[in-house]
Design a protein around this motif. Sequence first.
Motif, PDB file in Angstrom:
ATOM      1  N   PHE A 134      -1.119  -2.077 -17.889  1.00  0.00           N
ATOM      2  CA  PHE A 134       0.318  -2.317 -18.055  1.00  0.00           C
ATOM      3  C   PHE A 134       0.992  -2.471 -16.700  1.00  0.00           C
ATOM      4  O   PHE A 134       1.802  -3.374 -16.499  1.00  0.00           O
ATOM      5  N   ARG A 135       0.642  -1.604 -15.763  1.00  0.00           N
ATOM      6  CA  ARG A 135       1.278  -1.664 -14.443  1.00  0.00           C
ATOM      7  C   ARG A 135       0.816  -2.887 -13.662  1.00  0.00           C
ATOM      8  O   ARG A 135       1.567  -3.435 -12.858  1.00  0.00           O
TER       9      ARG A 135
ATOM     10  N   ILE B  18       0.103  -5.789 -15.059  1.00  0.00           N
ATOM     11  CA  ILE B  18       0.761  -6.944 -15.675  1.00  0.00           C
ATOM     12  C   ILE B  18       2.158  -7.154 -15.124  1.00  0.00           C
ATOM     13  O   ILE B  18       2.628  -8.281 -14.987  1.00  0.00           O
ATOM     14  N   ILE B  19       2.844  -6.064 -14.772  1.00  0.00           N
ATOM     15  CA  ILE B  19       4.228  -6.192 -14.308  1.00  0.00           C
ATOM     16  C   ILE B  19       4.318  -6.357 -12.795  1.00  0.00           C
ATOM     17  O   ILE B  19       5.420  -6.344 -12.237  1.00  0.00           O
TER      18      ILE B  19
ATOM     19  N   ASN C  75       4.619  -8.578  -9.718  1.00  0.00           N
ATOM     20  CA  ASN C  75       5.031  -9.944  -9.427  1.00  0.00           C
ATOM     21  C   ASN C  75       4.484 -10.386  -8.074  1.00  0.00           C
ATOM     22  O   ASN C  75       3.658 -11.279  -7.972  1.00  0.00           O
TER      23      ASN C  75
ATOM     24  N   ARG D 208       3.707 -14.144  -8.561  1.00  0.00           N
ATOM     25  CA  ARG D 208       2.839 -14.505  -9.673  1.00  0.00           C
ATOM     26  C   ARG D 208       2.922 -15.996  -9.956  1.00  0.00           C
ATOM     27  O   ARG D 208       1.962 -16.614 -10.407  1.00  0.00           O
TER      28      ARG D 208
ATOM     29  N   THR E 187       6.327  -4.746  -8.231  1.00  0.00           N
ATOM     30  CA  THR E 187       6.627  -5.108  -9.604  1.00  0.00           C
ATOM     31  C   THR E 187       7.885  -5.963  -9.676  1.00  0.00           C
ATOM     32  O   THR E 187       8.631  -6.085  -8.710  1.00  0.00           O
ATOM     33  N   PHE E 188       8.117  -6.549 -10.839  1.00  0.00           N
ATOM     34  CA  PHE E 188       9.251  -7.454 -11.014  1.00  0.00           C
ATOM     35  C   PHE E 188      10.579  -6.768 -10.725  1.00  0.00           C
ATOM     36  O   PHE E 188      11.500  -7.392 -10.236  1.00  0.00           O
ATOM     37  N   SER E 189      10.691  -5.509 -11.030  1.00  0.00           N
ATOM     38  CA  SER E 189      11.976  -4.817 -10.896  1.00  0.00           C
ATOM     39  C   SER E 189      12.177  -4.197  -9.516  1.00  0.00           C
ATOM     40  O   SER E 189      13.246  -3.663  -9.242  1.00  0.00           O
TER      41      SER E 189
END
Length: 121
Positions: free
Chosen positions: A29-30, A32-33, A35, A56, A102-104
């Motif tokens: 999960f981590r 996948i997020i 970027n 990504r 990550t994206f955020s």
Amino acid sequence: QVQLVESGGGLVQAGGSLRLSCAASGSLFRIIIINTMGWYRQAPGKQRELVATITRGGETNYADSVKGRFTISRDSTKNTVYLILNSLKPEDTAVYYCSAQTFSATIPDYWGQGTQVTVSS
């Protein structure tokens, strides 16, 4: 959690080349997020500085000092980022760290342990 494991550092003469690799593993999960993945470096007595990043989607960003000499690429199927270092200079000597963001996030969430690159004159 995510672990980043670098490989490929070493000693090379000025003008030579190296390829660094960084593989991400851990929580799917981590991963996948994530970027942006990238490379930073830190020379003795200096602050850590950005070398290159890749999103990504494939958007790249390079430090001015390495443009035209270094190339970053990414294989998302293997969760791996690469850095090809060409036309190496003694001033490229540093510990190179892989990063993942990550994206955020606005700064990297994860760091590798670092790999030493030494360029002799």
